[in-house]
Motif scaffolding. Structure first.
Motif, PDB file in Angstrom:
ATOM      1  N   ASP A 183       0.843  -1.202   0.000  1.00 54.21           N
ATOM      2  CA  ASP A 183       0.000   0.000   0.000  1.00 54.21           C
ATOM      3  C   ASP A 183       0.885   1.262   0.000  1.00 54.21           C
ATOM      4  N   ASN A 184       1.909   1.284   0.851  1.00 54.45           N
ATOM      5  CA  ASN A 184       2.823   2.433   0.879  1.00 54.45           C
ATOM      6  C   ASN A 184       3.549   2.591  -0.457  1.00 54.45           C
ATOM      7  N   ALA A 185       3.986   1.455  -1.014  1.00 55.57           N
ATOM      8  CA  ALA A 185       4.743   1.514  -2.271  1.00 55.57           C
ATOM      9  C   ALA A 185       3.870   2.078  -3.399  1.00 55.57           C
ATOM     10  N   ILE A 186       2.558   1.795  -3.335  1.00 56.95           N
ATOM     11  CA  ILE A 186       1.632   2.331  -4.353  1.00 56.95           C
ATOM     12  C   ILE A 186       1.363   3.814  -4.077  1.00 56.95           C
ATOM     13  N   LYS A 187       1.304   4.168  -2.770  1.00 53.10           N
ATOM     14  CA  LYS A 187       0.872   5.527  -2.393  1.00 53.10           C
ATOM     15  C   LYS A 187       1.961   6.599  -2.551  1.00 53.10           C
ATOM     16  N   TYR A 188       3.202   6.299  -2.081  1.00 53.96           N
ATOM     17  CA  TYR A 188       4.213   7.366  -1.985  1.00 53.96           C
ATOM     18  C   TYR A 188       4.990   7.552  -3.282  1.00 53.96           C
ATOM     19  N   ARG A 213       9.907  -3.178  -3.528  1.00 51.21           N
ATOM     20  CA  ARG A 213      10.712  -2.112  -4.124  1.00 51.21           C
ATOM     21  C   ARG A 213       9.814  -1.146  -4.899  1.00 51.21           C
ATOM     22  N   ASP A 214       9.973   0.160  -4.650  1.00 50.42           N
ATOM     23  CA  ASP A 214       9.227   1.130  -5.463  1.00 50.42           C
ATOM     24  C   ASP A 214      10.176   2.180  -6.019  1.00 50.42           C
ATOM     25  N   GLN A 215       9.666   2.916  -7.022  1.00 50.68           N
ATOM     26  CA  GLN A 215      10.466   3.980  -7.656  1.00 50.68           C
ATOM     27  C   GLN A 215       9.898   5.334  -7.244  1.00 50.68           C
ATOM     28  N   ILE A 217       8.842   8.393  -4.049  1.00 53.87           N
ATOM     29  CA  ILE A 217       9.458   9.633  -3.540  1.00 53.87           C
ATOM     30  C   ILE A 217      10.700   9.393  -2.676  1.00 53.87           C
ATOM     31  N   GLY A 218      10.948   8.139  -2.256  1.00 54.07           N
ATOM     32  CA  GLY A 218      12.151   7.842  -1.478  1.00 54.07           C
ATOM     33  C   GLY A 218      12.103   8.435  -0.072  1.00 54.07           C
ATOM     34  N   ILE A 219      13.165   8.181   0.697  1.00 56.67           N
ATOM     35  CA  ILE A 219      13.193   8.601   2.107  1.00 56.67           C
ATOM     36  C   ILE A 219      14.581   9.171   2.411  1.00 56.67           C
ATOM     37  N   ALA A 220      14.618  10.339   3.076  1.00 53.61           N
ATOM     38  CA  ALA A 220      15.909  10.926   3.471  1.00 53.61           C
ATOM     39  C   ALA A 220      16.557  10.018   4.521  1.00 53.61           C
ATOM     40  N   PHE A 231       2.389   6.627  14.714  1.00 52.81           N
ATOM     41  CA  PHE A 231       2.029   8.008  14.338  1.00 52.81           C
ATOM     42  C   PHE A 231       3.195   8.807  13.746  1.00 52.81           C
ATOM     43  N   SER A 232       4.204   8.111  13.261  1.00 54.83           N
ATOM     44  CA  SER A 232       5.344   8.815  12.665  1.00 54.83           C
ATOM     45  C   SER A 232       5.116   8.951  11.160  1.00 54.83           C
ATOM     46  N   ARG A 233       4.990  10.211  10.682  1.00 54.68           N
ATOM     47  CA  ARG A 233       4.743  10.444   9.252  1.00 54.68           C
ATOM     48  C   ARG A 233       5.730  11.476   8.736  1.00 54.68           C
ATOM     49  N   GLY A 242      -3.124   9.376   5.533  1.00 55.86           N
ATOM     50  CA  GLY A 242      -2.634   8.221   6.303  1.00 55.86           C
ATOM     51  C   GLY A 242      -2.633   8.520   7.782  1.00 55.86           C
ATOM     52  N   SER A 243      -2.636   7.441   8.609  1.00 58.05           N
ATOM     53  CA  SER A 243      -2.641   7.689  10.054  1.00 58.05           C
ATOM     54  C   SER A 243      -1.287   7.413  10.699  1.00 58.05           C
ATOM     55  N   GLY A 244      -0.323   6.927   9.949  1.00 55.91           N
ATOM     56  CA  GLY A 244       1.027   6.751  10.502  1.00 55.91           C
ATOM     57  C   GLY A 244       1.190   5.541  11.401  1.00 55.91           C
ATOM     58  N   VAL A 245       0.310   4.535  11.219  1.00 54.58           N
ATOM     59  CA  VAL A 245       0.408   3.342  12.078  1.00 54.58           C
ATOM     60  C   VAL A 245       0.863   2.115  11.266  1.00 54.58           C
ATOM     61  N   GLY A 246       0.739   2.198   9.926  1.00 56.61           N
ATOM     62  CA  GLY A 246       1.013   1.030   9.069  1.00 56.61           C
ATOM     63  C   GLY A 246       2.360   0.363   9.336  1.00 56.61           C
ATOM     64  N   LEU A 247       3.431   1.146   9.346  1.00 48.50           N
ATOM     65  CA  LEU A 247       4.761   0.535   9.508  1.00 48.50           C
ATOM     66  C   LEU A 247       5.001   0.044  10.934  1.00 48.50           C
ATOM     67  N   ALA A 248       4.403   0.746  11.926  1.00 48.41           N
ATOM     68  CA  ALA A 248       4.525   0.286  13.320  1.00 48.41           C
ATOM     69  C   ALA A 248       3.848  -1.085  13.445  1.00 48.41           C
ATOM     70  N   LEU A 249       2.705  -1.220  12.774  1.00 50.85           N
ATOM     71  CA  LEU A 249       1.976  -2.493  12.756  1.00 50.85           C
ATOM     72  C   LEU A 249       2.846  -3.579  12.101  1.00 50.85           C
ATOM     73  N   GLY A 271      13.334   6.349  -4.711  1.00 49.72           N
ATOM     74  CA  GLY A 271      12.604   5.115  -4.404  1.00 49.72           C
ATOM     75  C   GLY A 271      13.040   4.478  -3.088  1.00 49.72           C
ATOM     76  N   SER A 272      12.362   3.385  -2.716  1.00 48.94           N
ATOM     77  CA  SER A 272      12.662   2.713  -1.444  1.00 48.94           C
ATOM     78  C   SER A 272      12.538   1.205  -1.621  1.00 48.94           C
ATOM     79  N   VAL A 273      13.257   0.494  -0.780  1.00 47.29           N
ATOM     80  CA  VAL A 273      13.080  -0.961  -0.708  1.00 47.29           C
ATOM     81  C   VAL A 273      12.805  -1.316   0.746  1.00 47.29           C
TER      82      VAL A 273
HETATM   83  N1  LIG Z   1       7.327   3.415   0.186  1.00 43.14           N
HETATM   84  C1  LIG Z   1       7.525   4.574   0.821  1.00 43.14           C
HETATM   85  N2  LIG Z   1       8.163   5.612   0.184  1.00 43.14           N
HETATM   86  C2  LIG Z   1       8.369   6.783   0.816  1.00 43.14           C
HETATM   87  N3  LIG Z   1       7.971   7.056   2.079  1.00 43.14           N
HETATM   88  C3  LIG Z   1       7.339   6.077   2.751  1.00 43.14           C
HETATM   89  C4  LIG Z   1       7.081   4.796   2.162  1.00 43.14           C
HETATM   90  N4  LIG Z   1       6.447   4.029   3.074  1.00 43.14           N
HETATM   91  C5  LIG Z   1       6.300   4.792   4.176  1.00 43.14           C
HETATM   92  N5  LIG Z   1       6.826   6.026   3.984  1.00 43.14           N
HETATM   93  C6  LIG Z   1       6.861   7.134   4.985  1.00 43.14           C
HETATM   94  O1  LIG Z   1       6.714   6.551   6.272  1.00 43.14           O
HETATM   95  C7  LIG Z   1       5.582   7.132   6.950  1.00 43.14           C
HETATM   96  C8  LIG Z   1       4.938   6.085   7.835  1.00 43.14           C
HETATM   97  O2  LIG Z   1       4.303   5.098   7.033  1.00 43.14           O
HETATM   98  P1  LIG Z   1       3.066   4.295   7.615  1.00 43.14           P
HETATM   99  O3  LIG Z   1       2.676   3.258   6.635  1.00 43.14           O
HETATM  100  O4  LIG Z   1       3.417   3.884   9.010  1.00 43.14           O
HETATM  101  O5  LIG Z   1       1.937   5.380   7.778  1.00 43.14           O
HETATM  102  P2  LIG Z   1       0.985   6.054   6.682  1.00 43.14           P
HETATM  103  O6  LIG Z   1       1.171   5.416   5.347  1.00 43.14           O
HETATM  104  O7  LIG Z   1       1.247   7.512   6.792  1.00 43.14           O
HETATM  105  O8  LIG Z   1      -0.454   5.754   7.272  1.00 43.14           O
HETATM  106  P3  LIG Z   1      -1.222   4.343   7.387  1.00 43.14           P
HETATM  107  O9  LIG Z   1      -1.337   4.086   8.856  1.00 43.14           O
HETATM  108  O10 LIG Z   1      -2.522   4.592   6.723  1.00 43.14           O
HETATM  109  O11 LIG Z   1      -0.390   3.289   6.701  1.00 43.14           O
HETATM  110  C9  LIG Z   1       4.697   7.645   5.839  1.00 43.14           C
HETATM  111  O12 LIG Z   1       3.872   8.699   6.294  1.00 43.14           O
HETATM  112  C10 LIG Z   1       5.704   8.111   4.794  1.00 43.14           C
HETATM  113  O13 LIG Z   1       6.164   9.408   5.130  1.00 43.14           O
END
Ligand SMILES: Nc1ncnc2c1ncn2[C@@H]1O[C@H](COP(=O)(O)OP(=O)(O)OP(=O)(O)O)[C@@H](O)[C@H]1O
Ligand SMILES: [Mg+2]
Length: 293
Positions: A183-188, A213-215, A217-220, A231-233, A242-249, A271-273
């Motif tokens: 879901d994140n890979a499709i969204k960001y 793997r996605d192409q 916005i990437g991450i600093a 809740f880290s976004r 987004g609510s910032g819980v997906g990756l914590a989960l 991009g990110s992997v």
């Molecule tokens: N594939 C990605 N590429 C770039 N940034 C990402 C990616 N996945 C996560 N992030 C960053 O990490 C943050 C946390 O992701 P996380 O999935 O926990 O929360 P979310 O996507 O904001 O909300 P949700 O709880 O609906 O998943 C995102 O807000 C985004 O800034």
């Protein structure tokens, strides 16, 4: 084959002690076992600390569950009464006041979504089904099924490749783990750049590794450390919902399975992997934990 055994004995004074025994067979030149080398350690203190940690973790999870569950009811009252008041006053409101109502209702709805996400988070390992032998490929297919509308709306593609073995896991949790990462890979990604996502599975010994793997916005690099916290976004809500819980989960699910999770990114715009590794058979299936008393 090496053998690990954890067992409890009762000492001469009647106090229970926990022992951990590790045995290795010694073989002659033909491979016949001629002796057994065994080392036994007293792990009573370590076991007491582990038990205390388990107890306090369970208490914390129960606390998080109770708070998130019970807070929804009063919050729903706030949202419904604000909506009723707004309706009752509809003819008398100026533009500013109407906007204040909108912000208040929107804030309460957003809080409800956050509480729901927190509730989901607190359920991992507590309310999910027990771990059984499952097909990892079925879990990825299920995750993709849930993501079909988001993927179609994005105009992008997801390619699944590699090995997808059977493993001992919670089917529901593995599916949610994959769903959140894909879901994140499709969204960001940038709006003018349809996402191209690759999901690759591989197996090495007792370890199953998945890379998403996605192409996008990437991450600093300096932001990577906090991504897996609740809740880290990194992006504003106006840019990406987004609510910032997906990756914590995801991290909690992986920990619940005794695995590791992480991310590699060359930086913003590159991009990110996201990857995770899970044991195919959990360690206690190999070593066994036995209570002899
Ligand atoms: N594939 C990605 N590429 C770039 N940034 C990402 C990616 N996945 C996560 N992030 C960053 O990490 C943050 C946390 O992701 P996380 O999935 O926990 O929360 P979310 O996507 O904001 O909300 P949700 O709880 O609906 O998943 C995102 O807000 C985004 O800034
Ligand atoms: Mg997410």
């Amino acid at each position: 084959m090496n053998q690990n055994l954890t067992f409890k004995i009762t000492g001469l004074k009647g106090n229970p002690r926990w022992l951990d025994s590790h045995a290795v067979p010694l073989r002659d030149t033909r491979g016949n076992i001629t002796a057994l080398l065994s080392v036994t350690r007293d792990i009573t203190e370590r076991k007491a600390v582990e038990d205390e940690l388990k107890r306090s973790n369970a208490e914390l999870e129960q606390f998080a569950y109770a708070i998130s569950h019970d807070m929804r009811q009063p919050l729903r009252m706030v949202t419904s009464y604000l909506t009723l008041i707004e309706k009752a006053l509809s003819g008398q409101l100026d533009d500013n006041t109407r906007q204040y109502f909108f912000f208040a209702i929107d804030g309460a709805k957003r809080m409800d979504q956050m509480i729901l996400a927190l509730l989901d988070y607190s359920r991992v390992g507590r309310k999910t089904e027990i771990k059984t032998q499952i097909a990892s490929r079925a879990a990825v297919d299920e995750a993709l099924l849930f993501l079909t509308p988001a993927l179609e709306a994005s105009g992008g593609s997801v390619e699944v490749s590699g090995d997808w073995p059977e493993l001992i896991a919670s089917r529901d949790e593995l599916s949610r783990l994959l769903q959140n990462l894909i879901d994140n890979a499709i969204k960001y990604h940038e709006p003018n750049q349809p996402p191209q996502v690759e999901v690759h599975g591989s197996q090495s010994g007792n370890s199953f590794r998945v890379e998403v793997r996605d192409q996008g916005i990437g991450i600093a690099p300096d932001q990577i450390g906090r991504l897996f916290n609740v809740f880290s976004r990194l992006q504003s809500r106006s840019r990406f919902e987004g609510s910032g819980v997906g990756l914590a989960l995801c991290r909690k699910i992986v920990e619940h399975h005794g695995g590791n999770i992480g991310v590699n990114s060359a930086g913003e715009g590159y991009g990110s992997v996201f990857w995770f590794e899970l044991p195919i058979q959990p360690s206690h299936f190999i070593s066994g934990e036995n209570d002899f008393v």
